[in-house]
Design a protein around this motif. Sequence first.
Motif, PDB file in Angstrom:
ATOM      1  N   ILE A   4      31.593  25.872  40.886  1.00  0.00           N
ATOM      2  CA  ILE A   4      32.684  26.762  41.299  1.00  0.00           C
ATOM      3  C   ILE A   4      32.960  27.752  40.180  1.00  0.00           C
ATOM      4  O   ILE A   4      33.298  27.368  39.058  1.00  0.00           O
ATOM      5  N   ALA A   5      32.818  29.034  40.487  1.00  0.00           N
ATOM      6  CA  ALA A   5      33.035  30.093  39.504  1.00  0.00           C
ATOM      7  C   ALA A   5      34.412  30.706  39.682  1.00  0.00           C
ATOM      8  O   ALA A   5      34.906  30.871  40.809  1.00  0.00           O
ATOM      9  N   ASN A   6      35.040  31.071  38.575  1.00  0.00           N
ATOM     10  CA  ASN A   6      36.265  31.854  38.641  1.00  0.00           C
ATOM     11  C   ASN A   6      35.964  33.206  39.285  1.00  0.00           C
ATOM     12  O   ASN A   6      34.927  33.813  39.016  1.00  0.00           O
ATOM     13  N   GLY A   7      36.878  33.703  40.112  1.00  0.00           N
ATOM     14  CA  GLY A   7      36.727  35.018  40.702  1.00  0.00           C
ATOM     15  C   GLY A   7      36.090  34.985  42.075  1.00  0.00           C
ATOM     16  O   GLY A   7      35.206  34.167  42.353  1.00  0.00           O
ATOM     17  N   ALA A   8      36.513  35.892  42.934  1.00  0.00           N
ATOM     18  CA  ALA A   8      35.928  36.031  44.269  1.00  0.00           C
ATOM     19  C   ALA A   8      34.583  36.736  44.179  1.00  0.00           C
ATOM     20  O   ALA A   8      34.295  37.421  43.194  1.00  0.00           O
ATOM     21  N   PRO A   9      33.722  36.598  45.207  1.00  0.00           N
ATOM     22  CA  PRO A   9      32.458  37.334  45.203  1.00  0.00           C
ATOM     23  C   PRO A   9      32.709  38.839  45.080  1.00  0.00           C
ATOM     24  O   PRO A   9      33.478  39.414  45.854  1.00  0.00           O
ATOM     25  N   ILE A  27      30.678  17.917  39.821  1.00  0.00           N
ATOM     26  CA  ILE A  27      31.394  19.194  39.808  1.00  0.00           C
ATOM     27  C   ILE A  27      31.092  19.965  38.521  1.00  0.00           C
ATOM     28  O   ILE A  27      31.141  19.396  37.434  1.00  0.00           O
ATOM     29  N   VAL A  28      30.805  21.256  38.670  1.00  0.00           N
ATOM     30  CA  VAL A  28      30.662  22.155  37.528  1.00  0.00           C
ATOM     31  C   VAL A  28      31.606  23.328  37.761  1.00  0.00           C
ATOM     32  O   VAL A  28      31.476  24.042  38.756  1.00  0.00           O
ATOM     33  N   VAL A  29      32.588  23.523  36.875  1.00  0.00           N
ATOM     34  CA  VAL A  29      33.485  24.678  37.004  1.00  0.00           C
ATOM     35  C   VAL A  29      33.126  25.668  35.898  1.00  0.00           C
ATOM     36  O   VAL A  29      32.862  25.296  34.764  1.00  0.00           O
ATOM     37  N   TRP A  30      33.137  26.960  36.241  1.00  0.00           N
ATOM     38  CA  TRP A  30      32.489  27.982  35.412  1.00  0.00           C
ATOM     39  C   TRP A  30      33.392  29.180  35.162  1.00  0.00           C
ATOM     40  O   TRP A  30      33.996  29.726  36.097  1.00  0.00           O
ATOM     41  N   GLY A  31      33.450  29.616  33.882  1.00  0.00           N
ATOM     42  CA  GLY A  31      34.109  30.853  33.508  1.00  0.00           C
ATOM     43  C   GLY A  31      33.079  31.929  33.233  1.00  0.00           C
ATOM     44  O   GLY A  31      32.139  31.728  32.460  1.00  0.00           O
ATOM     45  N   ASN A  32      33.220  33.088  33.837  1.00  0.00           N
ATOM     46  CA  ASN A  32      32.226  34.160  33.748  1.00  0.00           C
ATOM     47  C   ASN A  32      32.295  34.905  32.425  1.00  0.00           C
ATOM     48  O   ASN A  32      33.326  34.934  31.751  1.00  0.00           O
ATOM     49  N   GLY A  33      31.197  35.568  32.084  1.00  0.00           N
ATOM     50  CA  GLY A  33      31.177  36.454  30.940  1.00  0.00           C
ATOM     51  C   GLY A  33      32.221  37.557  31.091  1.00  0.00           C
ATOM     52  O   GLY A  33      32.436  38.080  32.189  1.00  0.00           O
ATOM     53  N   GLY A  34      32.875  37.895  29.974  1.00  0.00           N
ATOM     54  CA  GLY A  34      33.924  38.905  30.027  1.00  0.00           C
ATOM     55  C   GLY A  34      35.169  38.441  30.739  1.00  0.00           C
ATOM     56  O   GLY A  34      36.061  39.246  31.003  1.00  0.00           O
ATOM     57  N   THR A  82      40.056  36.874  34.736  1.00  0.00           N
ATOM     58  CA  THR A  82      40.387  35.503  35.104  1.00  0.00           C
ATOM     59  C   THR A  82      41.162  34.841  33.958  1.00  0.00           C
ATOM     60  O   THR A  82      41.330  35.407  32.886  1.00  0.00           O
ATOM     61  N   THR A  83      41.600  33.598  34.200  1.00  0.00           N
ATOM     62  CA  THR A  83      42.307  32.810  33.196  1.00  0.00           C
ATOM     63  C   THR A  83      41.725  31.408  33.167  1.00  0.00           C
ATOM     64  O   THR A  83      41.072  30.956  34.128  1.00  0.00           O
ATOM     65  N   ASN A 137      34.579  38.610  38.996  1.00  0.00           N
ATOM     66  CA  ASN A 137      33.480  38.658  39.959  1.00  0.00           C
ATOM     67  C   ASN A 137      32.757  37.319  39.906  1.00  0.00           C
ATOM     68  O   ASN A 137      32.009  37.035  38.969  1.00  0.00           O
ATOM     69  N   GLY A 138      32.954  36.488  40.917  1.00  0.00           N
ATOM     70  CA  GLY A 138      32.365  35.162  40.939  1.00  0.00           C
ATOM     71  C   GLY A 138      30.860  35.145  41.053  1.00  0.00           C
ATOM     72  O   GLY A 138      30.244  34.081  40.923  1.00  0.00           O
ATOM     73  N   LEU A 139      30.247  36.314  41.293  1.00  0.00           N
ATOM     74  CA  LEU A 139      28.791  36.399  41.368  1.00  0.00           C
ATOM     75  C   LEU A 139      28.185  36.904  40.053  1.00  0.00           C
ATOM     76  O   LEU A 139      26.988  37.185  40.002  1.00  0.00           O
ATOM     77  N   SER A 140      28.997  37.011  39.001  1.00  0.00           N
ATOM     78  CA  SER A 140      28.509  37.566  37.735  1.00  0.00           C
ATOM     79  C   SER A 140      27.278  36.834  37.222  1.00  0.00           C
ATOM     80  O   SER A 140      26.342  37.439  36.719  1.00  0.00           O
ATOM     81  N   GLN A 141      27.297  35.505  37.316  1.00  0.00           N
ATOM     82  CA  GLN A 141      26.137  34.703  36.947  1.00  0.00           C
ATOM     83  C   GLN A 141      25.637  33.938  38.185  1.00  0.00           C
ATOM     84  O   GLN A 141      25.365  32.739  38.146  1.00  0.00           O
ATOM     85  N   GLY A 142      25.493  34.670  39.283  1.00  0.00           N
ATOM     86  CA  GLY A 142      25.179  34.062  40.573  1.00  0.00           C
ATOM     87  C   GLY A 142      23.840  33.351  40.610  1.00  0.00           C
ATOM     88  O   GLY A 142      23.737  32.248  41.158  1.00  0.00           O
ATOM     89  N   ASN A 143      22.782  33.975  40.072  1.00  0.00           N
ATOM     90  CA  ASN A 143      21.467  33.318  40.089  1.00  0.00           C
ATOM     91  C   ASN A 143      21.520  31.984  39.351  1.00  0.00           C
ATOM     92  O   ASN A 143      20.965  30.977  39.797  1.00  0.00           O
ATOM     93  N   PHE A 144      22.176  31.985  38.229  1.00  0.00           N
ATOM     94  CA  PHE A 144      22.311  30.798  37.379  1.00  0.00           C
ATOM     95  C   PHE A 144      23.064  29.685  38.105  1.00  0.00           C
ATOM     96  O   PHE A 144      22.625  28.523  38.130  1.00  0.00           O
ATOM     97  N   LEU A 145      24.174  30.022  38.755  1.00  0.00           N
ATOM     98  CA  LEU A 145      24.998  29.005  39.416  1.00  0.00           C
ATOM     99  C   LEU A 145      24.366  28.512  40.713  1.00  0.00           C
ATOM    100  O   LEU A 145      24.489  27.343  41.074  1.00  0.00           O
ATOM    101  N   ARG A 146      23.670  29.412  41.410  1.00  0.00           N
ATOM    102  CA  ARG A 146      22.960  28.982  42.617  1.00  0.00           C
ATOM    103  C   ARG A 146      21.853  27.993  42.248  1.00  0.00           C
ATOM    104  O   ARG A 146      21.611  27.014  42.962  1.00  0.00           O
TER     105      ARG A 146
END
Length: 398
Positions: free
Chosen positions: A98-103, A68-75, A109-110, A79-88
Amino acid sequence: MRRRSRVYAGLAAVIVPAAAVIMAIGAAPASAAVGGSGPYPADYETSASLANHTIFRPQTLPTERLPIVVWGNGGCSANGLSQGNFLREIASHGFLAIANGAPNGSGSTTAQMLTQSIDWAVAENSRQGSKYHNRIDTTKIAVAGFSCGGLEAYAVSHDPRVTTTGIFSSGLLNDADDYQLRRLTKPIAYFVGGPSDIAYPNAIDDWGKLPAGLPAFMGNLNVGHGGTYDQPNGGEFGRVAVLYLKWRLKGDTSAGTNFVGANCGLCRSQWNVQQKNLTLDGDPPPTTPPTTAPTTPPGGTPACTAVYSVQDQWNGGFVATVTVTAGTAALTGWRVTLNLPGGTSVSSLWNGVATGTSGTVTVANQSYNGRLAAGQTTSFGFQGTGSGSGTTTTCAGG
């Protein structure tokens, strides 16, 4: 001492739009690298039972269990796709990311959302009828994030389920938050954009304050704060993140050679590397709390002393530090007894192994801070509920 904290604090909340501007000056962000470069083509999905999150996974689940990798986005972007290429890219190598935020979500986020991701993955692995039933490795969990998301990762890195922490172009903004460093007990890695990265001074400050003996890696790539997340497959940051996660979460020592030793793979590349306490085959686990009786050297001199101090107090909670000092003889281990007043309890503790949470609490050394030369000091800290005043301590050495 923190440097450029005010500037970084101001930009942390807007780093996603700022990064987008930087990318626009040079070229438009690369389109999504569908599938990633790994052996398990990956994409993202959502789940009604995990609102406001984006789940990156292999399209066809492999036979091997997914760490499992859980991820907090920049800023701290929602937007859970903020670093989409990286997480894919990460998911395509056999991970559940799993990224914080919906697509394409909006808002902020918190840190609690990272814990929600861990809770959800653990529950889905156990739930009969879930496509993830017995398909997730819940013993291997990384918490990580970029910029403001890295601050979220710090906040939950003490969760006992976490295996390793990844801090990407981030660093604590205030010295008052340094207790988050003192409570680290699991390996940590920093991936930063070099001296031109606005988070660089804070990351370097954190690096210098890590607990003695903690396994840690830092790599700096001179690309600035925006990193390479928008590039196909997450660019160089994506490649290196996958190698680190393969090593730490899958036990891939071949990947680990990129991070360990004077001749490591990244040491011979464009990355500027620093290392602390790294071994290729893993790091020593925490020691079992000592069971020997308290000892006092001849003449009645205490084997060690423990000084309790409150670092922060608020309505209903506090953070405290206990400084352990060896007496006139070296120690191979120590044990501190905390006598907490009524209504006070320990909610989390770092750099020690605790037995009990209220009343009389015993804290023993970790594997990396038990050996003290005569007169040498170490410390552990904890967050508590109730009042920080009224606690007394005694220390026994081994």
